[in-house]
Design a protein around this motif. Sequence first.
Motif, PDB file in Angstrom:
ATOM      1  N   UNK A   1      39.538  37.781  41.189  1.00 49.30           N
ATOM      2  CA  UNK A   1      38.760  37.591  42.417  1.00 49.30           C
ATOM      3  C   UNK A   1      39.578  38.118  43.600  1.00 49.30           C
ATOM      4  N   UNK A   2      39.062  39.144  44.257  1.00 46.97           N
ATOM      5  CA  UNK A   2      39.786  39.753  45.376  1.00 46.97           C
ATOM      6  C   UNK A   2      39.914  38.753  46.526  1.00 46.97           C
ATOM      7  N   UNK A   3      41.116  38.679  47.097  1.00 42.84           N
ATOM      8  CA  UNK A   3      41.306  37.844  48.286  1.00 42.84           C
ATOM      9  C   UNK A   3      41.445  36.359  48.001  1.00 42.84           C
ATOM     10  N   UNK A   4      41.673  36.006  46.742  1.00 43.14           N
ATOM     11  CA  UNK A   4      41.877  34.587  46.407  1.00 43.14           C
ATOM     12  C   UNK A   4      43.279  34.122  46.775  1.00 43.14           C
ATOM     13  N   UNK A   5      43.639  32.953  46.262  1.00 39.00           N
ATOM     14  CA  UNK A   5      44.954  32.388  46.609  1.00 39.00           C
ATOM     15  C   UNK A   5      46.038  33.078  45.781  1.00 39.00           C
TER      16      UNK A   5
END
Length: 367
Positions: A200-204
């Motif tokens: 998932x792009x931009x996750x933690x």
Amino acid sequence: MESSGLEGKVLEMFEVGPCESAYQMGFLIGQRFSNLIRSRLARDLILQDQLLPFAQTPQAQPLLKALADNNKKKFPSYWDELIGTAEGSGVPVLNIILINFRKEIVPFLPKNKLISNAESPDDCSDVLIVSDSMAMVAHNEDANVALVGHTYLIEGMLSNELSFIAYTYAGELPSCAFGFNSHGLAFTLNSVPPIEDEIVAGGIGRNFISRDLLEASGIDDAVTRIRSSEASVGHSYNLIDIRTRKILNVETASMNRISLREVGATPFFRANMYLHLPVQQVQDDNSISRQRRALVLPKTSKNEFLSLLGDMADAKYPIYMTGPILYTLCTAVIDLDEQTFSILEGNPKKGEASHVFTMSSKESKMP
């Protein structure tokens, strides 16, 4: 590998805290290790040849903004610590952001621009056991050769009286490798390679999640923190609780997928593949080879664990790595019965510890 003059350097430990703010803690760490951080950034070819050029492109902006916004929102104090590290060391904040989120950015680099070693995983090998006669973890910390001589130990003391010791890559949050705290909780980490569709792009970021684990009050709290982490990529965590004599292997992936396996009397070896969480992953020949080799080696005593981690029988994919791309920086050994946390430099077969910490109390000792 040719000597860079850095291998012989003693692994330095810096005691920091309690600080007035997370920013101050990061600033003091950055200031203390400014030369090492600058040297690491200069040598890090993935940063110089891949991440920095990508960061200047229009397509990178939404990804970098999402990573910054989401991680700052979830972990504001660790974000402040990261900014403090950049400003304390006098390097551009962007460079520090890029090395801390390397794992979350590399999968999205334009494929035609990718240099092969940007894809090479950070490999680590662990062998774990909890039987009637022994309970221990031995962990090889493997990384890109640019990191040789560019690590340090942070002994952090927080205002709530918690303290931790974390093996830290120069310029990164403590610890993307291994550490322990004064609650008797320790961890080691293994990266795992999900395919791009699983990310998932931009996750933690993983560095933020493992920084958070340094403050866990015990193994259950650590699992809770991992469960709620909303990771971008995924990871494998070996959680060690000396108070309950328990070791858990936790595999995670994006969308809060998680699988727990308690380590028992059968020695458990793991390299850099998902072993029990069903995730589509990149075929990693290095990892598969190490996994196969570990199957045939004896694993009944501490010495055999260390011999396994020092094994170089497979010339192409040795368990103990000495370059040209990957290098075993050190070996961590956590003995739950002795309640010791040791760091061995050089081939672990020789078994020479450069640092030995007592985990049962707040005191730590050096040999």
